[in-house]
Scaffold this active site. Structure first.
Site, PDB file in Angstrom:
ATOM      1  N   ALA A  70       0.860  -1.176   0.000  1.00 11.94           N
ATOM      2  CA  ALA A  70       0.000   0.000   0.000  1.00 11.94           C
ATOM      3  C   ALA A  70       0.898   1.229   0.000  1.00 11.94           C
ATOM      4  O   ALA A  70       2.051   1.164   0.455  1.00 11.94           O
ATOM      5  CB  ALA A  70      -0.883  -0.009   1.233  1.00 11.94           C
ATOM      6  N   GLY A 115       0.590  -5.047   0.746  1.00 11.26           N
ATOM      7  CA  GLY A 115      -0.536  -5.167  -0.187  1.00 11.26           C
ATOM      8  C   GLY A 115      -0.170  -5.902  -1.469  1.00 11.26           C
ATOM      9  O   GLY A 115      -1.050  -6.487  -2.114  1.00 11.26           O
ATOM     10  N   GLU A 118      -0.459  -9.449  -0.610  1.00 14.78           N
ATOM     11  CA  GLU A 118      -1.893  -9.716  -0.399  1.00 14.78           C
ATOM     12  C   GLU A 118      -2.640  -9.801  -1.734  1.00 14.78           C
ATOM     13  O   GLU A 118      -3.538 -10.623  -1.904  1.00 14.78           O
ATOM     14  CB  GLU A 118      -2.485  -8.619   0.494  1.00 14.78           C
ATOM     15  N   GLU A 138       4.037  -5.146   7.555  1.00 11.61           N
ATOM     16  CA  GLU A 138       3.208  -4.101   8.179  1.00 11.61           C
ATOM     17  C   GLU A 138       3.557  -3.836   9.637  1.00 11.61           C
ATOM     18  O   GLU A 138       3.490  -2.692  10.094  1.00 11.61           O
ATOM     19  CB  GLU A 138       1.721  -4.456   8.051  1.00 11.61           C
TER      20      GLU A 138
END
Ligand code: COA
Length: 261
Positions: A70, A115, A118, A138
């Site tokens: 992200a 992300g 993911e 994270e």
């Protein structure tokens, strides 16, 4: 055939109906900002509705990254409510690939962090190139994976390995990812899309309706039901000093000094 309507994605469909979606923000290692996420949602919708598209390959532009996560610059400003909303949004975007009734293959051609990992995990199959690096870092930002990583990683590699990876924020290189069951193949850099097309072509010899139903049936197997919890906890962390420090430290290119608050 090339679609010109995206700012952050390249979207091409070949003569066999295999669409290749390339996340195209290489100067930021294809980090997922709001624009990329929105376009991914649109692209997934297009794939589902376009009768001429029969399979999808998802990859990243450049030689260094699939997706480095992200966009930390955007994360840094989030409050609790916004954090929970963003997490739920990212989960929904990724679910639109997971629930696609046409095979979706990720070609992980470099860093797949946060992300990025993911997103790859939401695809039906993952092929890594030899330079691929997976990780959910994270916690090093004072956060947790918020786009489904806490749910899909244990389903793919087992709870113990998932705990180890998420709690250390550590990385897995391509061969280790293969051994852990996170990817189904490792190929030389530059060969990922060709390998994915070969695999997609094998799938496409079969009945398209059966492919869609097989995906639906596999997705229906019990596995994960903690997405709402993940989003809630992600939001809660957005209010902590550790989150502000972790993301700020990344942007200032220094080590985070966590206080546990
Ligand atoms: N969000 C926003 N920007 C990012 C980013 C992210 N997740 N990942 C990389 N970038 C940006 C960098 O800030 C840098 O931008 P700049 O040139 O304007 O300074 C550019 O992409 C290149 O990255 P850089 O860190 O200089 O490359 P590197 O080869 O030294 O390191 C990584 C590569 C992947 C190890 C490193 O970029 C990284 O750790 N990224 C963040 C990974 C992460 O924590 N992801 C989870 C987010 S929830």
């Amino acid at each position: 055939m090339t679609s010109p309507s995206f700012e952050y994605l390249l979207f091409e469909t070949d003569e066999n109906g295999i669409a290749t979606i390339t996340i195209n923000r290489p100067d930021k290692l294809n980090a997922l900002n709001a624009g990329v996420l929105g376009e991914l949602k649109t692209a997934a919708g297009r794939v589902e509705s376009d009768q001429d598209i029969r399979a999808v390959i998802l990859t990243g532009a450049g030689e260094k990254a699939f997706v480095a996560g992200a966009d930390i610059k955007e994360l840094n400003k989030l409050n609790r409510e916004e954090g929970e909303k963003l997490s739920a949004h990212g989960q929904a975007v990724f679910a639109s690939f997971e629930n696609c009734t046409k095979p979706v293959i990720a070609v992980v051609n470099g860093y797949a962090l946060g992300g990025g990992a993911e997103l790859a995990m939401a695809c039906h199959v993952r092929i890594a190139t030899e330079n691929a690096v997976f990780g959910l870092p994270e916690v090093s930002l004072g956060l947790i994976p918020g786009y489904g990583g806490t749910q899909r990683l244990p389903a793919l590699v087992g709870r113990s390995k998932a705990m180890e990876l998420i709690l250390t924020g550590g990385q897995l290189k391509a061969d280790a990812a293969l051994k852990a069951g996170l990817v189904s193949d490792v190929v030389p850099a530059g060969n990922g899309v060709a390998k994915a097309k070969e695999l997609a072509s094998k799938m496409l010899k079969n009945g398209p309706v059966a492919l869609g139903k097989a995906i639906q049936a596999i997705n229906a197997a019990p596995g994960y039901n903690g997405f709402a919890k993940e989003a809630q906890l992600f939001g809660e962390l957005c209010e902590t000093e550790d989150f502000r420090e972790g993301t700020t430290a990344f942007l200032e290119k220094r080590k985070a000094d966590f206080k546990g608050r």
